[in-house]
Scaffold this active site. Structure first.
Site, PDB file in Angstrom:
ATOM      1  N   LYS A  10      19.633 -70.280  -4.862  1.00 38.22           N
ATOM      2  CA  LYS A  10      19.224 -69.893  -6.219  1.00 38.22           C
ATOM      3  C   LYS A  10      20.439 -69.686  -7.135  1.00 38.22           C
ATOM      4  O   LYS A  10      21.566 -69.510  -6.653  1.00 38.22           O
ATOM      5  CB  LYS A  10      18.351 -68.640  -6.141  1.00 38.22           C
ATOM      6  CG  LYS A  10      17.041 -68.903  -5.389  1.00 38.22           C
ATOM      7  CD  LYS A  10      16.058 -67.747  -5.513  1.00 38.22           C
ATOM      8  CE  LYS A  10      14.766 -68.071  -4.781  1.00 38.22           C
ATOM      9  NZ  LYS A  10      13.728 -67.045  -4.983  1.00 38.22           N
ATOM     10  N   ARG A  86      12.665 -69.558   8.175  1.00 39.76           N
ATOM     11  CA  ARG A  86      12.079 -68.379   7.506  1.00 39.76           C
ATOM     12  C   ARG A  86      12.609 -67.101   8.153  1.00 39.76           C
ATOM     13  O   ARG A  86      12.861 -66.109   7.478  1.00 39.76           O
ATOM     14  CB  ARG A  86      10.547 -68.416   7.588  1.00 39.76           C
ATOM     15  CG  ARG A  86       9.897 -69.501   6.759  1.00 39.76           C
ATOM     16  CD  ARG A  86       9.955 -69.277   5.274  1.00 39.76           C
ATOM     17  NE  ARG A  86       9.235 -68.110   4.826  1.00 39.76           N
ATOM     18  CZ  ARG A  86       8.910 -67.888   3.551  1.00 39.76           C
ATOM     19  NH1 ARG A  86       9.238 -68.773   2.607  1.00 39.76           N
ATOM     20  NH2 ARG A  86       8.287 -66.808   3.199  1.00 39.76           N
ATOM     21  N   HIS A 116      15.580 -69.952  -1.458  1.00 42.25           N
ATOM     22  CA  HIS A 116      14.182 -70.304  -1.185  1.00 42.25           C
ATOM     23  C   HIS A 116      14.164 -71.012   0.161  1.00 42.25           C
ATOM     24  O   HIS A 116      15.094 -71.740   0.487  1.00 42.25           O
ATOM     25  CB  HIS A 116      13.664 -71.261  -2.274  1.00 42.25           C
ATOM     26  CG  HIS A 116      12.396 -71.969  -1.879  1.00 42.25           C
ATOM     27  ND1 HIS A 116      11.153 -71.434  -2.120  1.00 42.25           N
ATOM     28  CD2 HIS A 116      12.189 -73.144  -1.215  1.00 42.25           C
ATOM     29  CE1 HIS A 116      10.226 -72.256  -1.641  1.00 42.25           C
ATOM     30  NE2 HIS A 116      10.828 -73.304  -1.086  1.00 42.25           N
TER      31      HIS A 116
HETATM   32  P1  IDP Z   1       9.233 -66.346  -0.586  1.00 42.08           P
HETATM   33  O1  IDP Z   1      10.365 -66.906  -1.419  1.00 42.08           O
HETATM   34  O2  IDP Z   1       9.708 -65.306   0.382  1.00 42.08           O
HETATM   35  O3  IDP Z   1       8.414 -67.432   0.061  1.00 42.08           O
HETATM   36  P2  IDP Z   1       7.064 -66.069  -2.499  1.00 42.08           P
HETATM   37  O4  IDP Z   1       5.992 -65.020  -2.419  1.00 42.08           O
HETATM   38  O5  IDP Z   1       6.708 -67.477  -2.171  1.00 42.08           O
HETATM   39  O6  IDP Z   1       8.278 -65.550  -1.574  1.00 42.08           O
HETATM   40  O7  IDP Z   1       7.652 -66.006  -3.963  1.00 42.08           O
HETATM   41  C1  IDP Z   1       8.504 -67.003  -4.457  1.00 42.08           C
HETATM   42  C2  IDP Z   1       9.662 -66.371  -5.189  1.00 42.08           C
HETATM   43  O8  IDP Z   1       9.159 -65.683  -6.325  1.00 42.08           O
HETATM   44  C3  IDP Z   1      10.397 -65.289  -4.374  1.00 42.08           C
HETATM   45  O9  IDP Z   1      11.428 -65.810  -3.568  1.00 42.08           O
HETATM   46  C4  IDP Z   1      10.926 -64.383  -5.447  1.00 42.08           C
HETATM   47  O10 IDP Z   1      12.176 -64.857  -5.949  1.00 42.08           O
HETATM   48  C5  IDP Z   1       9.892 -64.495  -6.546  1.00 42.08           C
HETATM   49  N1  IDP Z   1       8.975 -63.339  -6.458  1.00 42.08           N
HETATM   50  C6  IDP Z   1       8.001 -63.137  -5.555  1.00 42.08           C
HETATM   51  N2  IDP Z   1       7.367 -61.958  -5.768  1.00 42.08           N
HETATM   52  C7  IDP Z   1       7.968 -61.420  -6.841  1.00 42.08           C
HETATM   53  C8  IDP Z   1       7.772 -60.200  -7.553  1.00 42.08           C
HETATM   54  O11 IDP Z   1       6.912 -59.373  -7.230  1.00 42.08           O
HETATM   55  N3  IDP Z   1       8.612 -59.983  -8.630  1.00 42.08           N
HETATM   56  C9  IDP Z   1       9.573 -60.877  -9.000  1.00 42.08           C
HETATM   57  N4  IDP Z   1       9.785 -62.040  -8.351  1.00 42.08           N
HETATM   58  C10 IDP Z   1       9.001 -62.309  -7.280  1.00 42.08           C
HETATM   59 MG    MG Z   2       7.262 -68.986  -0.826  1.00 40.14          MG
END
Ligand code: IDP
Ligand code: MG
Length: 145
Positions: A10, A86, A116
């Site tokens: 990122k 993961r 990510h």
């Molecule tokens: P992940 O990256 O662990 O798979 P996801 O739920 O798929 O998590 O969310 C994608 C990205 O969105 C996260 O990596 C994070 O940067 C952002 N994100 C997720 N939840 C939140 C939140 O509650 N507030 C701000 N950003 C969030």
């Molecule tokens: Mg995700």
């Protein structure tokens, strides 16, 4: 089974020169780097990449952030790659990620959590295709479409 997965470094992690640490952690944990590029996403590209989150409270901020500066896309290969990646990446919130995970090491906030990682094999294939052509991946045969 040999699989491929997609890591995206990122903007804040790329800007603060964490690409090397991230690649090192991947290599030390047996992930082979089979594709790597750095690009700046347009907002349209970021929207397409994160479309599953459309409508969520954080979506617009995430799109703005992910298209704000350079990112790196890394395609990795390993047995059980998607699940193992993961595990190495750790929890979404870096403060909740275990010691030794990538997010605990380079993450700053939930949004700027360093990287990510694809969440399942099908999404890994789609996300790899989003960034890479066959010619850019020396293990493209594992994508099987
Ligand atoms: P992940 O990256 O662990 O798979 P996801 O739920 O798929 O998590 O969310 C994608 C990205 O969105 C996260 O990596 C994070 O940067 C952002 N994100 C997720 N939840 C939140 C939140 O509650 N507030 C701000 N950003 C969030
Ligand atoms: Mg995700």
């Amino acid at each position: 089974m040999v699989e491929l997965s997609l890591v995206m470094v990122k903007p804040h992690a790329f800007d603060s020169k964490k690409l090397g640490i991230i690649v090192s952690m991947l290599e030390q944990n047996d992930f082979k780097i089979v594709g790597l590029k750095s690009i700046k996403l347009t907002t349209e590209m970021a929207r397409r990449f994160y479309f599953v989150h459309e409508g969520k409270e954080f979506f617009e901020r995430l799109i703005k952030y992910m298209s704000s500066d350079t990112i790196a896309a890394i395609c990795v290969q390993k047995d059980n790659c998607v699940a193992d990646l993961r595990k190495l990446v750790g929890a979404t919130d870096p403060t909740k990620a275990k010691v030794g995970t990538i997010r605990r090491t380079v993450g700053e906030t939930v949004e700027a959590n360093g990287v990510h990682a694809s969440d399942c094999i099908e999404n890994a294939k789609k996300e790899i295709r989003f960034f890479f052509s066959d010619l850019e991946l020396f293990s493209f045969q594992y994508l099987d479409y």
